[in-house]
Each structure stands twice: as C-alpha cells, then as structure tokens.
Write a protein that holds these residues in place. Structure first.
Motif, mmCIF file in Angstrom:
data_model
loop_
_atom_site.group_PDB
_atom_site.id
_atom_site.type_symbol
_atom_site.label_atom_id
_atom_site.label_comp_id
_atom_site.label_asym_id
_atom_site.label_seq_id
_atom_site.Cartn_x
_atom_site.Cartn_y
_atom_site.Cartn_z
ATOM 1 N N SER A 1 -1.126 8.663 -10.186
ATOM 2 C CA SER A 1 -1.118 7.785 -11.357
ATOM 3 C C SER A 1 -0.068 6.691 -11.153
ATOM 4 O O SER A 1 1.007 6.942 -10.596
ATOM 5 C CB SER A 1 -0.828 8.566 -12.637
ATOM 6 O OG SER A 1 0.443 9.168 -12.584
ATOM 7 N N LYS B 1 -1.715 1.126 -16.937
ATOM 8 C CA LYS B 1 -1.753 2.478 -16.368
ATOM 9 C C LYS B 1 -3.043 2.661 -15.582
ATOM 10 O O LYS B 1 -4.125 2.302 -16.051
ATOM 11 C CB LYS B 1 -1.658 3.528 -17.487
ATOM 12 C CG LYS B 1 -1.653 4.962 -16.972
ATOM 13 C CD LYS B 1 -1.432 5.955 -18.088
ATOM 14 C CE LYS B 1 -1.510 7.401 -17.585
ATOM 15 N NZ LYS B 1 -0.521 7.695 -16.540
ATOM 16 N N HIS B 2 -2.923 3.230 -14.393
ATOM 17 C CA HIS B 2 -4.069 3.427 -13.507
ATOM 18 C C HIS B 2 -3.989 4.826 -12.896
ATOM 19 O O HIS B 2 -2.896 5.328 -12.615
ATOM 20 C CB HIS B 2 -4.085 2.390 -12.383
ATOM 21 C CG HIS B 2 -3.977 0.971 -12.855
ATOM 22 N ND1 HIS B 2 -5.075 0.171 -13.074
ATOM 23 C CD2 HIS B 2 -2.886 0.216 -13.165
ATOM 24 C CE1 HIS B 2 -4.677 -1.021 -13.480
ATOM 25 N NE2 HIS B 2 -3.354 -1.022 -13.546
ATOM 26 N N THR B 3 -5.138 5.430 -12.674
ATOM 27 C CA THR B 3 -5.224 6.725 -11.996
ATOM 28 C C THR B 3 -6.176 6.591 -10.813
ATOM 29 O O THR B 3 -7.274 6.043 -10.959
ATOM 30 C CB THR B 3 -5.724 7.822 -12.942
ATOM 31 O OG1 THR B 3 -4.824 7.931 -14.053
ATOM 32 C CG2 THR B 3 -5.782 9.168 -12.230
ATOM 33 N N ARG B 4 -5.756 7.074 -9.663
ATOM 34 C CA ARG B 4 -6.567 7.004 -8.453
ATOM 35 C C ARG B 4 -6.768 8.404 -7.890
ATOM 36 O O ARG B 4 -5.831 9.190 -7.807
ATOM 37 C CB ARG B 4 -5.884 6.131 -7.395
ATOM 38 C CG ARG B 4 -5.663 4.678 -7.818
ATOM 39 C CD ARG B 4 -6.953 3.899 -7.766
ATOM 40 N NE ARG B 4 -6.732 2.492 -8.030
ATOM 41 C CZ ARG B 4 -6.820 1.923 -9.220
ATOM 42 N NH1 ARG B 4 -7.116 2.680 -10.271
ATOM 43 N NH2 ARG B 4 -6.616 0.630 -9.371
ATOM 44 N N VAL C 1 2.038 -0.073 -13.840
ATOM 45 C CA VAL C 1 2.319 -1.331 -13.151
ATOM 46 C C VAL C 1 2.824 -2.380 -14.134
ATOM 47 O O VAL C 1 2.246 -2.569 -15.210
ATOM 48 C CB VAL C 1 1.060 -1.853 -12.436
ATOM 49 C CG1 VAL C 1 1.350 -3.169 -11.719
ATOM 50 C CG2 VAL C 1 0.556 -0.813 -11.439
ATOM 51 N N CYS D 1 -3.727 3.806 -0.267
ATOM 52 C CA CYS D 1 -4.395 2.924 -1.229
ATOM 53 C C CYS D 1 -3.485 1.752 -1.547
ATOM 54 O O CYS D 1 -2.254 1.864 -1.462
ATOM 55 C CB CYS D 1 -4.785 3.672 -2.499
ATOM 56 S SG CYS D 1 -3.401 4.068 -3.592
ATOM 57 N N HIS D 2 -4.095 0.608 -1.901
ATOM 58 C CA HIS D 2 -3.316 -0.518 -2.398
ATOM 59 C C HIS D 2 -2.774 -0.196 -3.786
ATOM 60 O O HIS D 2 -3.424 0.497 -4.568
ATOM 61 C CB HIS D 2 -4.188 -1.777 -2.474
ATOM 62 C CG HIS D 2 -4.456 -2.407 -1.146
ATOM 63 N ND1 HIS D 2 -5.546 -2.070 -0.369
ATOM 64 C CD2 HIS D 2 -3.766 -3.356 -0.449
ATOM 65 C CE1 HIS D 2 -5.525 -2.781 0.753
ATOM 66 N NE2 HIS D 2 -4.456 -3.562 0.720
ATOM 67 N N GLN E 1 0.837 -1.188 0.000
ATOM 68 C CA GLN E 1 0.000 0.000 0.000
ATOM 69 C C GLN E 1 0.880 1.249 0.000
ATOM 70 O O GLN E 1 1.965 1.258 0.587
ATOM 71 C CB GLN E 1 -0.911 0.040 1.231
ATOM 72 C CG GLN E 1 -1.916 -1.085 1.304
ATOM 73 C CD GLN E 1 -2.849 -0.919 2.491
ATOM 74 O OE1 GLN E 1 -3.602 0.055 2.572
ATOM 75 N NE2 GLN E 1 -2.805 -1.854 3.414
ATOM 76 N N PRO F 1 -2.188 -0.922 -7.613
ATOM 77 C CA PRO F 1 -3.118 -1.607 -8.518
ATOM 78 C C PRO F 1 -2.801 -3.094 -8.649
ATOM 79 O O PRO F 1 -1.638 -3.513 -8.609
ATOM 80 C CB PRO F 1 -2.916 -0.876 -9.844
ATOM 81 C CG PRO F 1 -2.478 0.503 -9.439
ATOM 82 C CD PRO F 1 -1.624 0.294 -8.231
#
Length: 216
Positions: free
Chosen positions: A170, A114-117, A173, A106-107, A84, A109
């Motif tokens: 962002s 590509k991820h956006t949180r 991973v 947050c954990h 995390q 991904p």
C-alpha cells in the motif's frame, strides 16, 4: 516581496509492505530498495531496508504478514526515470536452506492519494533440468547479483523466470510543485476542503460560506 518559482518538484511516499502469499517456504523476510533516474535524488527516508521474519498464518488464508513501513521523499526536475520499488523475498525451504522466494518491482504511483498494489513475484530458473534438481537439493538456487536488474528492460529477454507468489503493498502519495512546473499529476490544482453553512450578517438565514482551497 516576490516569491521565486520552484526549481524542483517533490514526491513523498509512505505506506507499507502488508503481506505475501507463497505456496512453499516459511520464515520469510524481504529486503527492499528504490531505483530511479539520474535526475532523481532521495532527500529523506530509507532507500534500502530489511524486514523482520514472519511465519505462515495458521488460518485458511496461509499468508505471511509483515506490515513493514515505507517512508521516502524524492526531488527531481524531470519525471523521466520515475522511482521504482524493488522487493527481494527470502525464506527457508524444506531442508532449512535459506533461498530466494521471489523478486518483484513496481513504479511508485503516478497520482496523489492512497493506492494498493498486488505484485506477482518471480524467481530465476536454472538452465537445465539437472541444474534445477541440484539447486533444489543443495539449496543454492539461481538469484540475481543485483536485484535492481529486474527494474530494467536491458537483458531481461534472456532471463528464464517463473511466477511464484504475490505481495500486497500500500502507498500514500503526496506531490508538491508538479503543477507549478507544468506537470499534470492527475489531481485538480485546487481542491475545496470545506463548504459549510454560516449565519449571514443580515440575520436572514444561513448562507454557504466560501470554500477554502488547498494547492495540489
């Protein structure tokens, strides 16, 4: 020569803490750290770091922009205790005191790509109205001794907090050897990376060449 099966899987995460939106405060900076289970080990990158100080933008968005990089690689034999990211944001209040502006976690991904949180931040609340007023007046507001506490469930039910702000992060991973150890990381095990027409040997026209593949 036979190739031995992998004994660990690898998780590489890059990205950046992009920006934040907070109603109060200015000259904001943050510190980040990672927390994970006992089977996880960081093999490269920074587990803890402090960002630069940024000021509120002058446009209508009123955001704080950091674009501060993240780069870390973990290895493990067990997905339990998935890493995390823990953020602690600090800034100055109207009296110029340095105070905590928010915590969030947050954990990382669970799938490659590509991820956006967008992470909602919160701050601890004083136990009484008098204590809240004195904390606001003196600039000594409640804060956690160990920010990693917010990534745990133990003791959270007795902690009074309130929402305050939002941070955008962002992630990029990459995963290695998850499928070989029997774990489904949410991506197909073999992904074609080209399928282009090539000239046939007989000269009768183009045919589709065999698609290459890459291991997930």
């Amino acid at each position: 020569m036979s190739v031995s099966a992998p004994s660990v899987f690898m998780l590489n995460v890059t990205g950046q803490v992009e920006s934040g939106k907070f109603i109060e405060g200015d000259n904001l900076y943050f510190s980040y750290c990672f927390t994970s289970g006992q089977d996880w080990e960081a093999v490269s990158g920074l587990e803890e770091c402090i960002s630069q100080i940024t000021r509120r933008s002058d446009d209508e968005r009123q955001i704080f922009t950091w674009n501060f990089p993240i780069d870390i690689t973990f290895k493990s034999t067990n997905p339990f205790g998935w890493p995390q990211l823990v953020l602690s944001i600090y800034g100055t209040d109207i009296f110029g005191n340095e105070v905590v502006m928010g915590y969030t976690a947050c954990h990382l991904p669970l799938a490659p790509g590509k991820h956006t949180r967008k992470l909602t931040t919160f701050v601890p609340e004083s136990a009484s109205t008098i204590q809240k007023f004195m904390a606001w007046l003196t600039g000594r507001r409640p804060e956690f001794v160990d920010p990693k506490l917010i990534a745990q469930g133990r003791g959270r039910e007795v902690t009074r907090v309130r929402s305050q702000g939002e941070v955008t992060v962002s992630f990029n991973v990459m995963m290695k050897d998850f499928a070989k150890l029997g774990y489904d990381c949410g991506a197909p095990p073999r992904t074609p990376y080209f399928d282009v027409p090539v000239q046939s040997v007989s000269g009768k026209g183009p045919v589709l060449g065999g698609a290459g593949h890459s291991e997930a």
